[in-house]
Design a protein around this motif. Structure first.
Motif, PDB file in Angstrom:
ATOM      1  N   PHE A 171       0.825  -1.207   0.000  1.00  0.00           N
ATOM      2  CA  PHE A 171       0.000   0.000   0.000  1.00  0.00           C
ATOM      3  C   PHE A 171       0.859   1.256   0.000  1.00  0.00           C
ATOM      4  N   ALA A 172       1.979   1.209   0.731  1.00  0.00           N
ATOM      5  CA  ALA A 172       2.880   2.357   0.774  1.00  0.00           C
ATOM      6  C   ALA A 172       3.529   2.607  -0.577  1.00  0.00           C
ATOM      7  N   GLU A 173       3.830   1.529  -1.325  1.00  0.00           N
ATOM      8  CA  GLU A 173       4.494   1.668  -2.622  1.00  0.00           C
ATOM      9  C   GLU A 173       3.543   2.197  -3.693  1.00  0.00           C
ATOM     10  N   ASP A 174       2.336   1.627  -3.770  1.00  0.00           N
ATOM     11  CA  ASP A 174       1.388   2.044  -4.797  1.00  0.00           C
ATOM     12  C   ASP A 174      -0.021   1.737  -4.320  1.00  0.00           C
ATOM     13  N   GLY A 179      -4.859  -1.598  -3.795  1.00  0.00           N
ATOM     14  CA  GLY A 179      -6.312  -1.677  -3.699  1.00  0.00           C
ATOM     15  C   GLY A 179      -6.897  -2.633  -4.719  1.00  0.00           C
ATOM     16  N   ALA A 180      -6.304  -2.682  -5.914  1.00  0.00           N
ATOM     17  CA  ALA A 180      -6.787  -3.596  -6.948  1.00  0.00           C
ATOM     18  C   ALA A 180      -6.611  -5.047  -6.547  1.00  0.00           C
ATOM     19  N   PHE A 181      -5.632  -5.330  -5.712  1.00  0.00           N
ATOM     20  CA  PHE A 181      -5.413  -6.683  -5.235  1.00  0.00           C
ATOM     21  C   PHE A 181      -6.266  -7.008  -4.001  1.00  0.00           C
ATOM     22  N   GLY A 182      -7.114  -6.090  -3.598  1.00  0.00           N
ATOM     23  CA  GLY A 182      -8.042  -6.368  -2.503  1.00  0.00           C
ATOM     24  C   GLY A 182      -7.519  -6.062  -1.121  1.00  0.00           C
ATOM     25  N   ILE A 183      -6.481  -5.270  -1.013  1.00  0.00           N
ATOM     26  CA  ILE A 183      -5.926  -4.930   0.302  1.00  0.00           C
ATOM     27  C   ILE A 183      -6.823  -3.907   0.986  1.00  0.00           C
ATOM     28  N   PRO A 302      -3.626 -13.261  -5.735  1.00  0.00           N
ATOM     29  CA  PRO A 302      -3.531 -13.527  -7.163  1.00  0.00           C
ATOM     30  C   PRO A 302      -2.951 -12.351  -7.901  1.00  0.00           C
ATOM     31  N   ALA A 303      -2.152 -12.605  -8.929  1.00  0.00           N
ATOM     32  CA  ALA A 303      -1.446 -11.549  -9.638  1.00  0.00           C
ATOM     33  C   ALA A 303      -2.187 -11.131 -10.887  1.00  0.00           C
ATOM     34  N   GLN A 304      -3.468 -10.707 -10.734  1.00  0.00           N
ATOM     35  CA  GLN A 304      -4.247 -10.203 -11.845  1.00  0.00           C
ATOM     36  C   GLN A 304      -4.527  -8.743 -11.636  1.00  0.00           C
ATOM     37  N   ARG A 305      -4.680  -8.006 -12.719  1.00  0.00           N
ATOM     38  CA  ARG A 305      -4.903  -6.562 -12.611  1.00  0.00           C
ATOM     39  C   ARG A 305      -6.059  -6.134 -13.499  1.00  0.00           C
ATOM     40  N   ASP A 306      -7.247  -6.534 -13.175  1.00  0.00           N
ATOM     41  CA  ASP A 306      -8.436  -6.057 -13.850  1.00  0.00           C
ATOM     42  C   ASP A 306      -8.327  -6.103 -15.355  1.00  0.00           C
ATOM     43  N   GLY A 307      -7.966  -7.257 -15.903  1.00  0.00           N
ATOM     44  CA  GLY A 307      -7.957  -7.432 -17.343  1.00  0.00           C
ATOM     45  C   GLY A 307      -6.671  -7.050 -18.005  1.00  0.00           C
ATOM     46  N   ARG A 308      -5.739  -6.439 -17.275  1.00  0.00           N
ATOM     47  CA  ARG A 308      -4.462  -6.073 -17.889  1.00  0.00           C
ATOM     48  C   ARG A 308      -3.515  -7.254 -17.826  1.00  0.00           C
ATOM     49  N   SER A 309      -2.683  -7.420 -18.839  1.00  0.00           N
ATOM     50  CA  SER A 309      -1.734  -8.528 -18.854  1.00  0.00           C
ATOM     51  C   SER A 309      -0.503  -8.192 -18.042  1.00  0.00           C
TER      52      SER A 309
END
Length: 309
Positions: A171-174, A179-183, A302-309
């Protein structure tokens, strides 16, 4: 020998500086909150230590059993309020300074502005010392050093080795990617604020062991604590510990070789040099762009980002 004694005593005292700065550094670095109210929690804890030890006959060190949970709740409540009100980084400086002034005034109204110090009967640590050859170290500074190393070391291990710690680092880094990873940054932020408050209780107890108290002393901590935060790197606990020891040793040596009045001049001169050469702090390494992904993956997300590769 006097210089060596002063340097080592200052280095041990630097543990207290580091512990006082740790809460400010981590909330600033992770949550983007410059929480000057943290000084108020330290001040309140110090006065409660004197009160509990003098009126109730408690061992001063054991007073953290009461002040620790109290400041844990207070620190968490403060962070909860900052988050719910959407306080920005700059506004947090102003809001928390107002809270600090209110705390100082409340302490003045309750305890008066007179100096307060625990008596030798109540606080035997103040007059005790440990001798090693020709070197003599007050027990209070030894305790400050040992407790600071233990507390900051444990906090560093939690940040590095547990999921909440890794989530806070992500969270501190980005904030967006975290937030996209559900933190859940709100819950974790409140928990971090609470832990920061608990460290204020320990710092207040250690300060009360060795010093007389007056409400205005909270304002005197600004310079030394912010020096430690900046030199150590905002949000970096081990850097804060190292910077606290460095500041303590430097202040001790300069006070002996020159004068106590010259110590702030040398210290803030060092800060200017560090800001010019190492703006992120003496003990901070530049992070790569893959830091957040690595932190989140290690936390098991999980290492997914809302449809981005």
């Amino acid at each position: 020998m006097i210089t060596v004694q002063s340097a080592l005593t200052g280095l041990l005292l630097g543990g207290l500086y580091a512990l006082m700065a740790a809460g400010v550094s981590i909330t600033w670095g992770v949550l983007r909150i410059i929480n000057l109210a943290h000084f108020g929690l330290i001040l309140l804890s110090a006065y409660l230590t004197v009160l509990l030890a003098s009126a109730w006959g408690m061992d001063p060190i054991l007073t953290v059993v009461i002040t620790g949970p109290a400041m844990f709740v207070a620190g968490g409540a403060l962070q909860w309020a900052y988050d719910r009100l959407g306080i920005s980084e700059l506004n947090s400086l102003l809001v928390s300074f107002g809270l600090l002034i209110m705390t100082v005034q409340v302490v003045s109204n309750i305890f008066s502005a007179d100096f307060r110090r625990m008596s030798a009967e109540v606080n035997p640590y103040a007059t005790a010392s440990v001798a090693t050859g020709r070197l003599v170290f007050p027990v209070t500074t030894l305790l400050a050093f040992l407790i600071a190393v233990a507390v900051i070391g444990a906090a560093h291990l939690v940040l590095r080795g547990t999921f909440p710690g890794r989530a806070l680092r992500a969270f501190a880094e980005d904030r967006g990617i975290a937030g996209a990873f559900g933190i859940d940054h709100r819950t974790l932020g409140t928990l971090l604020g609470a832990v920061s408050g608990a460290t204020a209780a320990v710092a207040g107890m250690l300060f009360a062991l060795a010093n007389a108290l007056t409400p205005a002393v909270a304002f005197e901590w600004f310079g030394i604590v912010f020096a430690v935060v900046i030199l150590g790197g905002i949000g970096h606990l081990l850097g804060t510990l190292a910077a606290g020891l460095l500041v303590g040793a430097l202040t001790g040596v300069v006070s002996v070789l020159l004068s106590p009045a010259a110590a702030p001049l040398v210290l803030f001169g060092a800060i200017v040099v560090v800001l010019l050469l190492r703006p992120r702090g003496l003990f901070v390494r530049t992070a790569s762009s893959a830091t957040v992904d690595a932190v989140v993956r290690s936390a098991g997300r999980p290492a997914q980002r809302d449809g981005r590769s």
